[in-house]
Design an enzyme around this catalytic site. Structure first.
Site, PDB file in Angstrom:
ATOM      1  NE  ARG A 269      -7.958  -8.222   0.742  1.00  0.00           N
ATOM      2  CZ  ARG A 269      -7.671  -7.399  -0.260  1.00  0.00           C
ATOM      3  NH1 ARG A 269      -6.716  -6.478  -0.115  1.00  0.00           N
ATOM      4  NH2 ARG A 269      -8.333  -7.468  -1.412  1.00  0.00           N
TER       5      ARG A 269
ATOM      6  CE  LYS B  94      -4.391  -1.717   1.742  1.00  0.00           C
ATOM      7  NZ  LYS B  94      -5.431  -1.648   2.793  1.00  0.00           N
TER       8      LYS B  94
END
Length: 287
Positions: A265, A231
């Site tokens: 995740r 991210k």
């Protein structure tokens, strides 16, 4: 910083079977989209591409495959319900047929998409909106009695990054999640997974503050999911592209496990599985 593994046993009932978190689980990301922020996570068909990727993730150690057809990155194009279902339902059916024992989650904030995905063979629902974008989602979770990832987010994917003011970041997120947990329990939902929502209505400094305070979420007696893989908090901090953010991801996965995360995740299952293996050897779980 919390550096001891979880001592509270956490379980999920999936398909009538109670599964215990005897160690951290890994959720592999399968994006059936043309515009997810990390190209390496995209698959585009129900043929060899998606099945090969799914098989590779399972072999590398994925416990869950997370199938999504709507990119929620800031600025992503909107996708209507029909297109979302066209993208993901054949993929879920194909994976279920080829790999009948693997757990499949559907990454969607729409109750109707989630319902169709469950009918196609999905086992759990991963809702980035925490029920805020579809009033019918909590009713579906209670009716279907499937595990539900309750994530914290404000606004919509298009507006969330304008809604990052928190008097007390971690406490405010915990309060919001607690309210929604109460709503879900009142409807009869049981098997919940908590996700504090890294990158969703949080700026980069707030994401790091959230990571530092992650152990506070152990106040909930539910499994804790962390989604930081590649991210912006990583690649912008390191001044690299998402394709070059694996090393930073590995660092934060290690910290997340130290702070009590039960699920990671991830885009890179093999690397995450190695983090879990090293962590469990460094901090053996007490019986």
């Amino acid at each position: 910083m919390q550096i001891k593994p979880q001592v509270i046993k956490k379980t999920l009932r999936i398909g009538g079977v109670v599964r215990e978190f005897s160690g951290p689980w890994i959720m592999g990301i399968l994006n059936v989209t043309p515009d997810s922020f990390f190209p390496g996570s995209r698959v585009s068909s129900v043929g060899g591409d998606v099945l090969a990727r799914a098989g590779q993730m399972i072999e590398e150690g994925a416990d869950i495959l997370d199938v999504g057809g709507y990119s929620t990155r800031p600025g992503a194009a909107e996708v209507d319900l029909k297109e979302e279902c066209v993208r993901i339902l054949p993929v879920i059916r194909a994976i279920r047929d080829r790999y009948p024992s693997v757990l499949i989650s559907v990454d969607t904030f729409r109750a109707e998409t989630a319902r169709k995905a469950l009918d196609a063979g999905a086992d759990l629902i991963n809702d980035v909106s925490g029920g805020t974008l579809d009033a019918e989602m909590f009713d579906l979770v209670a009716e279907a009695q499937v595990p539900y990832v309750l994530m914290h987010m404000r606004g919509t994917p298009a507006t969330m990054q304008t809604m990052t003011t928190y008097p007390h970041l971690v406490a405010d997120i915990i309060r919001d999640l607690a309210e929604k947990i109460g709503m879900l329990k009142s409807k009869g939902a049981r098997d919940l997974i908590i996700d504090p929502g890294f990158g969703f209505a949080k700026n980069i400094p707030q994401n790091f503050e959230l990571m530092r305070g992650l152990s506070e979420f152990r106040i909930f007696d539910y499994p804790l999911l962390v989604g930081v893989s590649r991210k912006a908090m990583i690649w912008r901090t390191l001044d690299v592209a998402p394709e070059d953010a694996l090393n930073g991801t590995t660092v934060l996965h290690t910290v997340a496990l130290q702070q009590g995360a039960d699920l990671l995740r991830v885009h890179d299952v093999k690397a995450a599985a190695e983090v879990v293996r090293m962590f469990e050897n460094l901090y053996p779980r007490t019986k």
